[in-house]
Design a protein around this motif. Sequence first.
Motif, short mmCIF file in Angstrom:
data_model
loop_
_atom_site.label_atom_id
_atom_site.label_comp_id
_atom_site.label_asym_id
_atom_site.label_seq_id
_atom_site.Cartn_x
_atom_site.Cartn_y
_atom_site.Cartn_z
N HIS A 28 0.80 -1.23 0.00
CA HIS A 28 0.00 0.00 0.00
C HIS A 28 0.83 1.28 0.00
CE1 HIS A 28 0.50 0.32 4.45
NE2 HIS A 28 0.54 -0.98 4.36
N PRO A 29 2.14 1.27 0.30
CA PRO A 29 2.90 2.51 0.18
C PRO A 29 3.00 3.02 -1.25
CG PRO A 29 4.05 0.96 1.60
CD PRO A 29 2.95 0.21 0.92
N GLY A 30 3.07 2.09 -2.22
CA GLY A 30 3.05 2.51 -3.62
C GLY A 30 4.42 2.81 -4.19
N LYS A 31 4.61 4.00 -4.70
CA LYS A 31 5.80 4.35 -5.47
C LYS A 31 7.10 3.97 -4.76
CE LYS A 31 8.29 8.25 -7.55
NZ LYS A 31 8.27 9.71 -7.82
N GLU A 32 7.20 4.29 -3.49
CA GLU A 32 8.45 4.09 -2.77
C GLU A 32 8.87 2.63 -2.69
OE1 GLU A 32 10.32 5.06 1.67
OE2 GLU A 32 8.35 5.84 1.09
N THR B 187 -2.43 -4.74 -4.12
CA THR B 187 -2.09 -3.34 -3.87
C THR B 187 -3.32 -2.44 -3.77
OG1 THR B 187 -0.85 -1.44 -4.76
CG2 THR B 187 -1.81 -2.94 -6.37
N CYS B 188 -3.20 -1.43 -2.89
CA CYS B 188 -4.18 -0.36 -2.79
C CYS B 188 -3.46 0.90 -2.32
CB CYS B 188 -5.30 -0.74 -1.82
SG CYS B 188 -4.83 -0.64 -0.07
N ALA B 189 -4.14 1.99 -2.29
CA ALA B 189 -3.77 3.22 -1.58
C ALA B 189 -2.63 4.03 -2.20
CB ALA B 189 -3.45 2.94 -0.12
N SER B 190 -1.42 3.49 -2.29
CA SER B 190 -0.28 4.23 -2.85
C SER B 190 -0.04 5.54 -2.11
CB SER B 190 -0.48 4.48 -4.34
OG SER B 190 -0.48 3.28 -5.06
N THR B 191 0.16 5.44 -0.80
CA THR B 191 0.30 6.64 0.02
C THR B 191 1.60 7.40 -0.24
OG1 THR B 191 1.13 5.22 1.80
CG2 THR B 191 -1.19 5.81 1.86
N SER B 192 2.61 6.77 -0.83
CA SER B 192 3.85 7.48 -1.15
C SER B 192 3.90 7.93 -2.60
CB SER B 192 5.07 6.60 -0.84
OG SER B 192 5.17 5.52 -1.76
#
Length: 443
Positions: A315-319, A336-341
């Motif tokens: 869920h952090p995403g890009k990082e 995967t969800c969210a992508s908080t980074s």
Amino acid sequence: MQKILDAILGDELGAIASLPVPTSYRGVTVRADEVDMFEGVPHKEKDPRKSLHVDEIATPELGPGEALVAVMASAVNYNTVWTSIFEPLSTFGFLRRYGRTSPLAKRHDQPFHVVGSDLAGVVLRTGPGVNAWKPGDEVVAHCLSVELEHSDGHNDTMLDPEQRIWGFETNYGGLADIALVKTNQLMPKPNHLTWEEAACPGLVNSTAYRQLVSRNGADMKQGDVVLIWGASGGLGSYATQFALNGGAIPVCVVSSPAKAEICRKMGAELVIDRAAEGYRFWKDEHTPDPSEWKRFGARIRELTGGEDPDIVFEHPGKETFGASVYVARKGGTVVTCASTSGYMHVYDNRYLWMHLKRIIGSHFANYREAYEANRLIAKGMIHPTLSKVYPLAETGQAALDVHRNAHQGKVGVLCLAPEEGLGVRDHELRQEHLAEINRFRGV
């Protein structure tokens, strides 16, 4: 409003139906005329305390299949942070589009947006056609708002073309004294929890359930090695519990010794403190570092006795996404969800295609998944991960905690509840699980 609160606190829930609904109430809002307030400000310096306001809101008209709920407590999710800093875009676009779908939906298109996608409270009124709920019922709400007028939604409501997240893509959310919900969002409040404890699992618990346990997600089985990013956070703390309860082997990734200790208290044995071990998956803003993916994979195998993760709970995403794809086992799954980074993910497709891995997108949960996740809470099999509680007036600070990752588990907000610790019905079950319920408190 005080008479309603007195009836709830005095355990006179049967009187709720006879009390008038206030014509207005307090709600935490962002304002349409402030959407440009952070223009030019770096992401991490955008401050929700400046954009979140406690305003007096006119009580919305009640439509068919809907309910007004007196909100005793709510919680902050990352979508509240996104709304408050107007990233990746202003939520007023969501409200305008929703408002165009029907005369009733037009209520949501306002120059303010009452935020919040969690609640625990008491039903005040129900609209026409509602039979399952009545005034005085103690409830929690999941955040799936769906119209169900298209065939696509009838196998899995998350696939409905008019599916939205309440309090993020709709108005009149849960960070308020009163909330407007569809009654198919309502679920029984777990009897052994306080209002603030019951309010905090809704969004993240249901999301983690679908993402990890459901057939619509990773379909986790006994013995699976599950890599969990942010394992002590809002989503990860529930994923860790689901993995442990389901006979899987969680590998918990955290960013501090305190967060590592929380994971061990939940029962996880394999923990990686990514900050202490110095993982840097990007050489610079534009260049990933595959050598760090490999070092990270080797560390996982060291902990698991040579096994790669069957499932990566991402869920952090890009990082982190490049590392997630790399470390998943051959034939494994990245869900995967969210992508908080960050939303723009970079990974080496050779490790996906040649090793037959899968990437599954997962977004919240359908009603059945949310209900099953709440049932586990109610039975004391999964526990809330509430760490800190703020009053409604300090919601901006609560959102800043989440924005800066300065929190553990979930951050709660008292709405109508005058203090913490109220609302418990089943004291025996609570006493049985008190240590687990309080596991995140004060950390």
